[in-house]
Design an enzyme around this catalytic site. Structure first.
Site, PDB file in Angstrom:
ATOM      1  N   GLU A 240      47.708  65.696  18.936  1.00  0.00           N
ATOM      2  CA  GLU A 240      46.625  64.712  19.005  1.00  0.00           C
ATOM      3  C   GLU A 240      45.282  65.403  19.249  1.00  0.00           C
ATOM      4  O   GLU A 240      45.190  66.307  20.094  1.00  0.00           O
ATOM      5  CB  GLU A 240      46.944  63.724  20.132  1.00  0.00           C
ATOM      6  CG  GLU A 240      46.638  62.293  19.808  1.00  0.00           C
ATOM      7  CD  GLU A 240      47.492  61.719  18.682  1.00  0.00           C
ATOM      8  OE1 GLU A 240      47.074  61.803  17.507  1.00  0.00           O
ATOM      9  OE2 GLU A 240      48.560  61.168  18.977  1.00  0.00           O
ATOM     10  N   HIS A 241      44.280  64.978  18.510  1.00  0.00           N
ATOM     11  CA  HIS A 241      42.933  65.562  18.566  1.00  0.00           C
ATOM     12  C   HIS A 241      42.947  67.040  18.165  1.00  0.00           C
ATOM     13  O   HIS A 241      42.127  67.831  18.626  1.00  0.00           O
ATOM     14  CB  HIS A 241      42.289  65.366  19.949  1.00  0.00           C
ATOM     15  CG  HIS A 241      41.867  63.936  20.169  1.00  0.00           C
ATOM     16  ND1 HIS A 241      40.681  63.437  19.682  1.00  0.00           N
ATOM     17  CD2 HIS A 241      42.485  62.903  20.784  1.00  0.00           C
ATOM     18  CE1 HIS A 241      40.579  62.146  20.012  1.00  0.00           C
ATOM     19  NE2 HIS A 241      41.672  61.796  20.663  1.00  0.00           N
TER      20      HIS A 241
ATOM     21  N   ASP B   1      43.497  67.593  14.701  1.00  0.00           N
ATOM     22  CA  ASP B   1      43.258  67.609  13.237  1.00  0.00           C
ATOM     23  C   ASP B   1      41.860  68.114  12.872  1.00  0.00           C
ATOM     24  O   ASP B   1      41.717  68.935  11.974  1.00  0.00           O
ATOM     25  CB  ASP B   1      43.564  66.248  12.583  1.00  0.00           C
ATOM     26  CG  ASP B   1      42.707  65.085  13.039  1.00  0.00           C
ATOM     27  OD1 ASP B   1      42.008  65.208  14.070  1.00  0.00           O
ATOM     28  OD2 ASP B   1      42.730  64.045  12.351  1.00  0.00           O
TER      29      ASP B   1
ATOM     30  N   LEU C 189      47.037  53.055  15.144  1.00  0.00           N
ATOM     31  CA  LEU C 189      48.150  53.329  14.236  1.00  0.00           C
ATOM     32  C   LEU C 189      47.676  53.561  12.799  1.00  0.00           C
ATOM     33  O   LEU C 189      48.442  53.414  11.850  1.00  0.00           O
ATOM     34  CB  LEU C 189      49.166  52.177  14.312  1.00  0.00           C
ATOM     35  CG  LEU C 189      49.730  51.924  15.720  1.00  0.00           C
ATOM     36  CD1 LEU C 189      50.615  50.690  15.750  1.00  0.00           C
ATOM     37  CD2 LEU C 189      50.498  53.139  16.234  1.00  0.00           C
TER      38      LEU C 189
ATOM     39  N   SER D 130      42.873  51.622   9.651  1.00  0.00           N
ATOM     40  CA  SER D 130      41.647  51.771   8.877  1.00  0.00           C
ATOM     41  C   SER D 130      41.886  52.658   7.638  1.00  0.00           C
ATOM     42  O   SER D 130      41.491  52.316   6.513  1.00  0.00           O
ATOM     43  CB  SER D 130      40.602  52.385   9.812  1.00  0.00           C
ATOM     44  OG  SER D 130      39.430  52.578   9.160  1.00  0.00           O
TER      45      SER D 130
ATOM     46  N   GLU E 263      35.493  56.809   5.507  1.00  0.00           N
ATOM     47  CA  GLU E 263      35.539  56.619   6.961  1.00  0.00           C
ATOM     48  C   GLU E 263      34.367  57.349   7.625  1.00  0.00           C
ATOM     49  O   GLU E 263      33.671  56.774   8.458  1.00  0.00           O
ATOM     50  CB  GLU E 263      36.860  57.201   7.477  1.00  0.00           C
ATOM     51  CG  GLU E 263      37.085  57.069   8.964  1.00  0.00           C
ATOM     52  CD  GLU E 263      37.736  55.749   9.320  1.00  0.00           C
ATOM     53  OE1 GLU E 263      38.666  55.344   8.607  1.00  0.00           O
ATOM     54  OE2 GLU E 263      37.300  55.135  10.301  1.00  0.00           O
TER      55      GLU E 263
ATOM     56  N   ASP F 194      45.083  60.598   9.711  1.00  0.00           N
ATOM     57  CA  ASP F 194      45.544  59.263   9.306  1.00  0.00           C
ATOM     58  C   ASP F 194      45.715  59.157   7.795  1.00  0.00           C
ATOM     59  O   ASP F 194      46.680  58.572   7.306  1.00  0.00           O
ATOM     60  CB  ASP F 194      44.553  58.187   9.777  1.00  0.00           C
ATOM     61  CG  ASP F 194      44.349  58.219  11.284  1.00  0.00           C
ATOM     62  OD1 ASP F 194      45.087  58.957  11.967  1.00  0.00           O
ATOM     63  OD2 ASP F 194      43.446  57.518  11.768  1.00  0.00           O
TER      64      ASP F 194
HETATM   65  C1  GLA Z   1      42.195  59.116  15.266  1.00  0.00           C
HETATM   66  C2  GLA Z   1      41.525  59.844  14.111  1.00  0.00           C
HETATM   67  C3  GLA Z   1      42.371  61.020  13.649  1.00  0.00           C
HETATM   68  C4  GLA Z   1      42.792  61.902  14.825  1.00  0.00           C
HETATM   69  C5  GLA Z   1      43.357  61.072  15.956  1.00  0.00           C
HETATM   70  C6  GLA Z   1      43.622  61.894  17.200  1.00  0.00           C
HETATM   71  O1  GLA Z   1      43.362  58.499  14.808  1.00  0.00           O
HETATM   72  O2  GLA Z   1      41.302  58.969  13.030  1.00  0.00           O
HETATM   73  O3  GLA Z   1      41.658  61.753  12.702  1.00  0.00           O
HETATM   74  O4  GLA Z   1      41.730  62.695  15.268  1.00  0.00           O
HETATM   75  O5  GLA Z   1      42.481  60.004  16.312  1.00  0.00           O
HETATM   76  O6  GLA Z   1      44.615  62.823  16.952  1.00  0.00           O
END
Ligand code: GLA
Length: 350
Positions: A17-18, A20, A108, A111, A143, A155
């Site tokens: 998470e965080h 990407d 989830l 978007s 986005e 995502d």
């Molecule tokens: C959101 C963002 C993703 C990613 C996550 C955290 O979903 O859209 O690009 O950074 O947060 O992992």
């Protein structure tokens, strides 16, 4: 008049998470839930959107070539059509009916799923032959240019390449992907906290900016470039809170690698511990959790989950809880009984 339909799924992210937007590693699983767009061509240049999802407004329209952001979900469609036009695609007006069985704003990937479902429908309607890689890229540009969030591509890539019964290891450096089959002994309960933080986008962008500042301090292009150096030495060179942010990103990438090993070794308890550690890191170092998410995670581990953590960008949204196969639903019921908020079980994966 022509008609075409496009579907795109939401996602959970097992771990990573965080990472990407820091050229790191992610490990999403596609949901069976997603967004469906039914589009009908028009003989003018008007785009007319309508949805039954609980969003405001539920209807909207604009003229191709006049796309301006208004801060609503319609921006995602405006982003998509503006970018298609910029890339030379020949499209006309259309009506689009947007249906979603994926909760909106629950962390989830709703978007991205909307943008990709729309692209798939529009691609068929106007014979554009937009492939998966292009759909992910255009949806991501929509986005970031029209959505305000400087998000990474997790995502979008998860939505186009993700699978519902396996995890997908994606290296965000080169978008190299590898399917990681999930053991048949486990499943993942996805529980929505029912909360959405008002300042989520601003805080998200701030975290990203902090990572960029840390890169400047360290003289690297991305935080992936510091992996080979001893972590203590790197952290010493950074002012607070950049040190904590970097510690999260570097240790999270390491956790993704360990999670792959745990999955392959069928070490379900070990995988659970890695999820727990990820949550602590997101809560304490990256500071993107909320009291509601923390409570859900605590309840899930108390109810016997192998491990649990918040999922997605944070500041509200959902948690995932790893359980023995066949036990996710029961665990979610116990968690929700103890939860002080208005949450619900979204799905059990796979
Ligand atoms: C959101 C963002 C993703 C990613 C996550 C955290 O979903 O859209 O690009 O950074 O947060 O992992």
């Amino acid at each position: 008049m022509r008609r075409a339909t496009g579907f795109a799924p939401g996602r959970i992210n097992l771990i990573g998470e965080h990472t990407d937007y820091n050229d790191g590693l992610v490990m999403p699983i596609a949901l069976r839930l997603g967004v469906t767009v039914a589009a009908t061509s028009r003989d003018d240049a008007t785009i007319r959107l309508t949805t039954d999802a609980p969003v405001t407004p539920q209807h909207g329209s604009y003229i191709l070539g006049t796309e301006r952001s208004d801060g609503t979900w319609l921006d995602r469609a405006k982003g998509v059509t503006a970018i298609l036009a910029r890339e030379g695609a020949r499209i006309g007006g259309f009506g689009a009916d947007v249906r979603s069985d994926l909760p909106v704003g629950a962390g989830l990937g709703s978007s991205a799923a909307f943008a990709i479902a729309l692209l798939r429908a529009v691609s068929k309607l106007f014979d554009l032959a937009v492939d998966d890689a292009a759909a992910a890229r255009i949806a991501h540009a929509a986005e970031s240019e029209f959505g305000g969030a400087r998000s990474g591509m997790l995502d979008q890539l998860a939505s186009v390449y993700g699978r519902p019964s396996d995890a997908l290891l994606i290296d965000m450096r080169d978008h190299d992907t590898e399917v990681i089959a999930l053991p048949r002994t486990i499943e993942v309960a996805v529980i929505d906290s029912g909360t959405r933080h008002e300042h989520a986008t601003g805080e998200y962008n701030r975290r990203r900016a902090e990572c960029e500042q840390a890169c400047v301090h360290l003289g690297v292009v991305s935080l992936r470039d510091v992996e080979a150096r001893p972590l203590d030495e790197i952290l010493e060179r950074l002012p607070s809170p950049l040190d904590r942010r970097v510690r999260h990103v570097v240790t999270e990438n390491a956790r993704v690698r360990r999670a792959v090993d745990a999955v392959r070794a069928h070490d379900d308890a070990g995988l659970g511990e890695i999820l727990d550690a990820s949550h602590r890191s997101l809560r304490d170092d990256y500071q993107v959790s909320t009291p509601e998410l923390d409570q859900l995670v605590q309840l899930a581990t108390g109810a016997g989950a192998f491990g649990a953590r918040m999922v997605g960008g944070g500041f509200g949204g959902s948690i995932i809880a790893l359980t023995r196969r066949g036990e996710g639903r029961k665990l979610a019921t116990r968690v929700l009984e103890g939860y002080r908020g208005d949450g619900n079980l979204v799905a059990v994966v796979p």
